[in-house]
Design a protein around this motif. Structure first.
Motif, PDB file in Angstrom:
ATOM      1  N   GLN A 224       0.823  -1.199   0.000  1.00 32.25           N
ATOM      2  CA  GLN A 224       0.000   0.000   0.000  1.00 32.25           C
ATOM      3  C   GLN A 224       0.862   1.256   0.000  1.00 32.25           C
ATOM      4  O   GLN A 224       0.570   2.234  -0.678  1.00 32.25           O
ATOM      5  CB  GLN A 224      -0.928   0.013   1.216  1.00 32.25           C
ATOM      6  N   GLN A 225       1.943   1.205   0.767  1.00 30.38           N
ATOM      7  CA  GLN A 225       2.851   2.345   0.824  1.00 30.38           C
ATOM      8  C   GLN A 225       3.514   2.580  -0.534  1.00 30.38           C
ATOM      9  O   GLN A 225       3.722   3.724  -0.942  1.00 30.38           O
ATOM     10  CB  GLN A 225       3.915   2.107   1.896  1.00 30.38           C
ATOM     11  N   GLU A 228       0.938   4.437  -2.572  1.00 25.48           N
ATOM     12  CA  GLU A 228       0.780   5.820  -2.123  1.00 25.48           C
ATOM     13  C   GLU A 228       1.959   6.682  -2.544  1.00 25.48           C
ATOM     14  O   GLU A 228       1.783   7.857  -2.901  1.00 25.48           O
ATOM     15  CB  GLU A 228       0.634   5.847  -0.600  1.00 25.48           C
ATOM     16  N   GLU A 229       3.156   6.114  -2.522  1.00 27.73           N
ATOM     17  CA  GLU A 229       4.363   6.858  -2.882  1.00 27.73           C
ATOM     18  C   GLU A 229       4.725   6.699  -4.355  1.00 27.73           C
ATOM     19  O   GLU A 229       5.754   7.202  -4.790  1.00 27.73           O
ATOM     20  CB  GLU A 229       5.526   6.397  -2.002  1.00 27.73           C
TER      21      GLU A 229
END
Length: 251
Positions: A224-225, A228-229
């Motif tokens: 997920q990170q 997002e990034e």
């Protein structure tokens, strides 16, 4: 030649975009689990497990994370590259096991049999390398594409979707991995019965799946990170452009 150039370019872009820590962890887990497959964890009348299963879940969790962000082909290609790295590591260990020097345990025990045994274990046997490599390739491809097929049919998202696609694909792929390895190696060289092979494959897959269930929230949070990034955005756009190009050529 054009196909080879395209695949090499794909690997080049892919390796620049997939986080190196995950790739390194994947490679290390593959090398160690294949080395530890030389040792039985326990052996009973109906059930037997080798020590490799203690780490194999790590590689499958890495594949699931890569598959979620970068797609099944990227996960499969990383698995093939890990296989090549494992074969290279096996060759290096084999060559070094042939050197005349002694292992530290020889000086502790004074027994040449200990030194010979360590050389045989570290150097590996051709059938263990063959079995582990074949099993890993089959299970890695199965894991990547089962994961992707399930994801395309899910009507919900979030961790629940990640868990469903990861648990099902890992359970099936782990069973395939254990079954292929046990069929090639354990039956012919360790003397396992077919009952042991089946229950080893089933129980090993269940234990490895349990380990992934425990650590899957961690893997989901990382993937997920990445989203997002926008980690790996260059490779994702590159793959989309290649797909569009292939469709245009066929049209």
């Amino acid at each position: 030649m054009n196909l080879i150039r395209r695949e090499m370019e794909d690997y080049r872009v892919m390796l620049r975009n997939i986080p190196s820590l995950v790739v390194s962890l994947f490679f290390i887990s593959v090398i160690l689990m294949n080395l530890l497959a030389n040792k039985e964890l326990f052996n009973t009348h109906c059930l037997a497990l080798d020590c490799g299963f203690c780490l194999s879940w790590v590689s499958f969790l890495c594949m699931d994370m890569i598959c979620k962000r970068f797609g099944p082909k990227a996960a499969a290609k990383i698995s093939i590259l890990a296989l090549a790295v494992n074969l290279a590591a096996t060759l290096i260990l084999k060559l070094l096991s042939l050197t005349p020097g002694m292992w530290g345990e020889y000086y502790s025990t004074g027994l040449t049999e200990v030194n010979d045994a360590l050389n045989a274990t570290i150097g590996g046997c051709w059938y263990v390398v063959l079995g582990s490599s074949t099993a890993m390739l089959a299970s890695a491809i199965a894991n990547s594409f089962i994961n992707h097929m399930i994801a395309r049919r899910l009507t919900f998202g979030g961790f629940k979707a990640f868990a469903v696609r990861s648990f099902v694909s890992t359970g099936v792929a782990q069973f395939i991995d254990n079954l292929v390895f046990a069929t090639i190696v354990s039956v012919h060289f360790f003397g396992w019965t077919w009952m042991q092979v089946f229950f080893c494959s089933l129980t090993g897959a269940a234990m490895e799946l349990l380990c992934e269930v425990v650590f899957s929230p961690f893997g989901y949070r990382i993937s997920q990170q990445w989203e997002e990034e926008q980690v790996g955005e260059q490779y994702i756009r590159y793959r989309e452009e290649r797909i569009k190009g292939c469709v245009a050529e066929r049209g």
